[in-house]
Design a protein around this motif. Structure first.
Motif, PDB file in Angstrom:
ATOM      1  N   LEU A  99     -10.212  -8.201   0.727  1.00 55.08           N
ATOM      2  CA  LEU A  99      -9.706  -7.850  -0.833  1.00 55.08           C
ATOM      3  C   LEU A  99      -9.386  -9.028  -1.575  1.00 55.08           C
ATOM      4  N   GLU A 148      -4.428  -1.562  -5.479  1.00 55.34           N
ATOM      5  CA  GLU A 148      -5.815  -1.513  -6.410  1.00 55.34           C
ATOM      6  C   GLU A 148      -5.376  -2.321  -7.675  1.00 55.34           C
ATOM      7  N   GLU A 149      -4.450  -2.837  -7.815  1.00 56.05           N
ATOM      8  CA  GLU A 149      -4.118  -3.792  -9.073  1.00 56.05           C
ATOM      9  C   GLU A 149      -4.260  -5.376  -8.786  1.00 56.05           C
ATOM     10  N   PRO A 180       0.736  -1.572  -6.735  1.00 58.80           N
ATOM     11  CA  PRO A 180      -0.276  -0.700  -5.884  1.00 58.80           C
ATOM     12  C   PRO A 180      -1.429  -1.947  -5.560  1.00 58.80           C
ATOM     13  N   SER A 238       0.896  -1.183   0.115  1.00 59.00           N
ATOM     14  CA  SER A 238      -0.013   0.038  -0.295  1.00 59.00           C
ATOM     15  C   SER A 238       0.740   1.335  -0.035  1.00 59.00           C
TER      16      SER A 238
END
Lengths: 217, 217
Positions: free
Chosen positions: B164, B135-136, B133, B117
């Protein structure tokens, strides 16, 4: 229970039981039966009874185990009433991670020294420790009555480090290097193989969801 | 052997047997009895017979096991014929160590992505990988059909990362963070507790050499 009679897997189960009992204590549970303990933590009730019977008469039929009493007994059986001094040799990423790993520096264990052969690292800090040259290992072992050594050097250097630890008087060694090490009687080396955890996951992936069966990629 | 019937400890023993058989293969051993296997690797012969009997009729009475055949069978049972994609989330010291840990990137397992992160780490290299990141994560999991996730973030962030991973479709998770995580049915989380190895050493120190008994410091 004679030392010869107890397998490492049994000892590992005692560790697991202790963790469960400590959690029960935090939740204010006073007594528990082997069946309840097994259901609550996904263990085997017959295995619990068999393992704990080896420690003597600890439970009362129909009443169960007294949580605090059993936890104290396991704590003592596991040698955790004693404070074990631990040195870590090889302060790369894994050694650094272990130097600040909570479980290695609490309740029975205390990290007392970090060692590395790289002169560039000497004098650098890792948490509350300073990295020392390997040449100072024997002095620290003697001064702090160190009973455990952790080897996190590359495989090629592991045997030399084991020999140094043994020569310094360390009898219990945890080896993370992927190499089988020669040891002498009176010394216990445990090899940690982290891959075994991935293999366990792979086993259940295949069994439960068929991942890896037939030609699935 | 139904999935429900196999305990993680049995699976771990299958991993140990496989390692022993592979070593025997390297030494050119063709056949071995459970007794010889037990003596050579300090195992229990009756346990070996019981564990392997669950896989079917693998040995021949009086002749023993065919090493190559049994190794191949265990390899397959452990799901190692399949290539499992592995992502590691949390690239501190432990995550970095695991990213280059040989056992995590060979014979059945392949590390396909490292995530953190911390924006300062994004784009940096660890071996043949670049840190990405979080997010990927979902994209990589989908693209590479990732089946395993390794959590090496601080305890406070572990549940979020587990959620996640599960949302992205990862069903098998190895958690190194010292926290019990909530999971959903159909997902398997294995918590790795490295302290258990020190406790094993402490147990034998006390049993075999009396370290920690009575008032010894």
């Amino acid at each position: 229970m004679s030392p010869q009679a107890v397998s490492p897997l049994t000892v590992n189960r005692l560790s697991v039981y202790l963790r469960c009992l400590e959690e029960l204590q935090r939740h204010g549970v006073d007594r528990i039966s082997s069946t309840e303990l097994a259901e609550r933590f996904h263990l085997s009730a017959s295995q619990i009874r068999k393992d704990l019977a080896q420690l003597g008469e600890l439970g009362i039929r129909g009443v169960g185990y007294q949580v605090a009493h059993l936890a104290a007994r396991l704590h003592s059986e596991l040698g955790l009433d004693h404070q074990h001094g631990v040195v870590i040799v090889g302060i790369g990423n894994l050694g650094t991670a272990l130097a600040s790993y909570a479980g290695f520096d609490s309740d029975g264990f205390r990290v007392v020294g970090l060692f590395d052969s790289d002169p560039d690292k000497h004098g650098r800090s890792r948490g509350r420790h300073t990295i020392r040259p390997i040449e100072e290992l024997a002095d620290v072992v003697r001064r702090d009555a160190v009973s455990m050594g952790v080897i996190t050097v590359p495989a090629a250097a592991a045997q030399r480090i084991l020999d140094l630890l043994v020569a310094a008087g360390v009898r219990s060694i945890l080896n993370f290097a992927p190499r089988q090490l020669r040891t002498t009687p009176g010394t216990r080396v445990e090899n940690v193989d982290l891959r075994i955890h991935l293999e366990e996951l792979a086993f259940y992936l295949r069994r439960e969801w068929g991942v890896g069966r037939s030609s699935q990629r």
